[in-house]
Design an enzyme around this catalytic site. Structure first.
Site, PDB file in Angstrom:
ATOM      1  N   HIS A  31      -9.327 -10.133  -0.536  1.00 48.25           N
ATOM      2  CA  HIS A  31      -9.370  -9.801   1.060  1.00 48.25           C
ATOM      3  C   HIS A  31     -10.431 -10.614   1.579  1.00 48.25           C
ATOM      4  O   HIS A  31     -11.486 -10.088   1.649  1.00 48.25           O
ATOM      5  CB  HIS A  31      -9.172  -8.491   1.208  1.00 48.25           C
ATOM      6  N   ASN A  50      -5.147  -6.147   9.720  1.00 54.12           N
ATOM      7  CA  ASN A  50      -6.348  -7.333   9.325  1.00 54.12           C
ATOM      8  C   ASN A  50      -6.030  -7.850   8.194  1.00 54.12           C
ATOM      9  O   ASN A  50      -5.458  -7.330   7.106  1.00 54.12           O
ATOM     10  CB  ASN A  50      -7.561  -6.451   8.959  1.00 54.12           C
ATOM     11  N   HIS A  76       0.742  -1.248  -0.015  1.00 52.50           N
ATOM     12  CA  HIS A  76       0.016  -0.066   0.064  1.00 52.50           C
ATOM     13  C   HIS A  76       0.965   1.220   0.098  1.00 52.50           C
ATOM     14  O   HIS A  76       1.574   1.511   0.893  1.00 52.50           O
ATOM     15  CB  HIS A  76      -0.845  -0.003   1.251  1.00 52.50           C
ATOM     16  N   PHE A  92      -6.026  -0.264  10.995  1.00 54.45           N
ATOM     17  CA  PHE A  92      -5.373  -1.431  10.937  1.00 54.45           C
ATOM     18  C   PHE A  92      -4.233  -1.536   9.887  1.00 54.45           C
ATOM     19  O   PHE A  92      -4.382  -0.945   9.031  1.00 54.45           O
ATOM     20  CB  PHE A  92      -6.363  -2.648  10.163  1.00 54.45           C
ATOM     21  N   GLY A  93      -3.132  -2.168  10.072  1.00 55.15           N
ATOM     22  CA  GLY A  93      -1.971  -2.085   9.271  1.00 55.15           C
ATOM     23  C   GLY A  93      -0.534  -2.268   9.941  1.00 55.15           C
ATOM     24  O   GLY A  93      -0.534  -1.415  10.934  1.00 55.15           O
ATOM     25  N   ASP A 103       2.121  -6.978   2.766  1.00 50.02           N
ATOM     26  CA  ASP A 103       0.978  -6.245   3.016  1.00 50.02           C
ATOM     27  C   ASP A 103       1.334  -5.002   3.676  1.00 50.02           C
ATOM     28  O   ASP A 103       0.905  -4.470   4.592  1.00 50.02           O
ATOM     29  CB  ASP A 103      -0.019  -7.021   3.958  1.00 50.02           C
ATOM     30  N   ARG A 157      -0.378   4.256  -0.796  1.00 53.45           N
ATOM     31  CA  ARG A 157      -1.192   5.397  -0.135  1.00 53.45           C
ATOM     32  C   ARG A 157      -1.237   6.777  -1.218  1.00 53.45           C
ATOM     33  O   ARG A 157      -1.679   7.970  -0.723  1.00 53.45           O
ATOM     34  CB  ARG A 157      -0.410   5.841   1.144  1.00 53.45           C
TER      35      ARG A 157
HETATM   36  O1  DOR Z   1      -4.326  -4.451   8.101  1.00 52.39           O
HETATM   37  C1  DOR Z   1      -4.657  -4.021   6.805  1.00 52.39           C
HETATM   38  N1  DOR Z   1      -4.264  -2.836   6.282  1.00 52.39           N
HETATM   39  N2  DOR Z   1      -5.449  -4.860   6.298  1.00 52.39           N
HETATM   40  C2  DOR Z   1      -6.089  -4.231   5.013  1.00 52.39           C
HETATM   41  O2  DOR Z   1      -6.708  -5.158   4.393  1.00 52.39           O
HETATM   42  C3  DOR Z   1      -5.744  -2.793   4.524  1.00 52.39           C
HETATM   43  C4  DOR Z   1      -4.364  -2.337   5.097  1.00 52.39           C
HETATM   44  C5  DOR Z   1      -4.590  -0.934   4.978  1.00 52.39           C
HETATM   45  O3  DOR Z   1      -4.634  -0.494   3.698  1.00 52.39           O
HETATM   46  O4  DOR Z   1      -4.191  -0.216   5.813  1.00 52.39           O
HETATM   47 ZN    ZN Z   2      -6.113  -6.961   2.956  1.00 53.77          ZN
HETATM   48 ZN    ZN Z   3      -3.470  -4.873   1.812  1.00 47.69          ZN
END
Ligand code: DOR
Ligand code: ZN
Ligand code: ZN
EC number: 3.5.2.3
Length: 388
Positions: free
Chosen positions: A136, A235, A20, A280-281, A262, A22
């Site tokens: 996902h 997640n 990601h 989440f992330g 991820d 962003r």
């Molecule tokens: O933890 C996560 N962060 N899971 C995801 O599916 C999206 C991601 C995010 O874009 O931050």
């Molecule tokens: Zn995901």
């Molecule tokens: Zn992801």
């Protein structure tokens, strides 16, 4: 030019099919340049960008923006488009247009396409266009706005749980639709033993189903959440040791094809809030290889050869990348140099990406990338500061 790499490993450039960056929309977390720098510092020469940007690539416009912004960056940046408009799960995005513009996969990552009719239609269309569909897998009503894995630790910590069933049900449905449509389905970030079993069964049937696992799911369990560290909020959530064992077994046996990070950067001010309110992330491009080398290779849980298969050859095959090193076609091999003796402590200062939400901060890791060579250019070289 001769580069002395005595005592070091020369490996193919790593490929991460799940990042990601962003950009556009959330460039305070990361942007294409900072994300690319993080990738190169992590020894990656190829990445697949996820489409949960603002605006999202549900038509060609964002793909053109990505192409323009990434053209001078020494990294193979690949594009994914959305399955549905605005990733809202209702109307299909413009697959043909996305493919024409250069998207190699479609996904609504972050959201599962809950409407089965919409997903079936998407998979039929993707099969016709030979587009990879990345899922996902998390059924939202069962996930029930949970924030960590549902189990012992969610009870002890008093946090809402995400049952493993949410993931398993989603994977089951998606595989059944892959069976109906013949589309290529890639299951992102597997986190459950049952998920591994379902993917294994799909492969046995000869379906075009592949799967990935993240470094954090291979190395961390939900027990680590005892201190309510929001850098561990992700997640799908970190699960129990039993699930982790099944993930590693699935990886070793070939059920799980790929390790993908991820890489999901978030700013400190966004993560430094009450656990329930944090996004989440986990960010992880720069630590992926040393984490896996230290925790899996040096502990003899996986061989270096197999680890590299999961981080180079397999993602390249799934993404149908052209063969590397075909000099007649002007394609040079992308290479990474690893120093298997280099031991560094993970710190915010060490990380070059914009965000520092790395769950391995403070850990001492061995086996760092020290040089990344993209198409004959030294795209990254690690400069060691101070006394080692
Ligand atoms: O933890 C996560 N962060 N899971 C995801 O599916 C999206 C991601 C995010 O874009 O931050
Ligand atoms: Zn995901
Ligand atoms: Zn992801």
């Amino acid at each position: 030019e001769v580069i002395d790499i005595e005592g070091k490993f020369l490996i193919p450039g790593l490929i991460d099919m799940h990042v990601h960056f962003r950009d556009p929309g959330y460039t305070h977390k990361e942007d294409i340049h900072s994300g690319s720098n993080a990738a190169l510092a992590g020894g990656f020469t190829g990445v697949l960008m996820m489409p949960n940007t603002d605006p999202p690539p549900d038509n060609a416009t964002v793909i053109y923006y990505w192409k323009e912004k990434s053209k001078s960056i020494p990294l193979n940046i690949l594009f994914s488009g959305c399955i549905t408009k605005n990733r809202a799960g209702k109307e299909l995005s413009k697959f043909y247009e996305l493919k024409e513009a250069g998207a190699v996969a479609i996904t609504d990552d972050g959201n599962w396409v809950a409407d089965g009719a919409v997903f079936r239609h998407a998979m039929e269309y993707a099969a016709a266009l030979d587009l990879l569909v990345i899922t996902h897998a998390e059924e939202p009503t069962i996930a029930n706005r949970g924030v960590i894995n549902e189990g012992y630790w969610s009870t002890v910590l008093g946090l809402r749980g995400i049952p493993k069933a949410a993931e398993n049900i989603a994977i089951y449905r998606d595989i059944e639709i892959a069976k109906m449509t013949g589309a290529k389905l890639h299951v992102a970030h597997l986190s459950t033993a049952e998920g591994v079993r379902l993917v294994a069964a799909a492969k046995k049937l000869g379906l075009k189903v592949t799967a990935e696992v993240t470094p954090h799911h291979l190395v961390l369990t939900d027990e680590a959440l005892a201190g309510y560290d929001t850098n561990l909020k992700v997640n799908p959530p970190l699960r129990e040791a039993e699930e982790q064992k099944a993930l590693l077994k699935g990886l070793l046996e070939g059920v799980i094809d790929v390790i993908a990070t991820d890489h999901a950067p978030h700013a400190s001010y966004e993560k430094n809030v009450e656990f329930n309110d944090a996004p989440f992330g986990i960010e992880g491009l720069e630590t992926a290889f040393p984490v896996l080398y230290t925790e899996l290779v040096l502990k003899k849980k996986i061989t270096l050869e197999k680890l590299l298969l999961k981080m180079t050859v397999n993602p390249a095959k799934i993404l149908q990348l052209p063969k590397q090193g075909d000099i007649k076609k002007g394609n040079y091999a992308n290479l990474t140099v690893i120093d298997p003796k280099l031991t560094l402590k993970v710190s915010e200062e060490l990380l070059v990406g914009k965000s520092k939400n790395n769950p391995f901060l403070g850990r001492t890791l061995t086996g760092w990338p020290v040089m990344t060579i993209y198409q004959g250019i030294v795209a990254y070289q690690r400069i060691l500061k101070g006394v080692q």
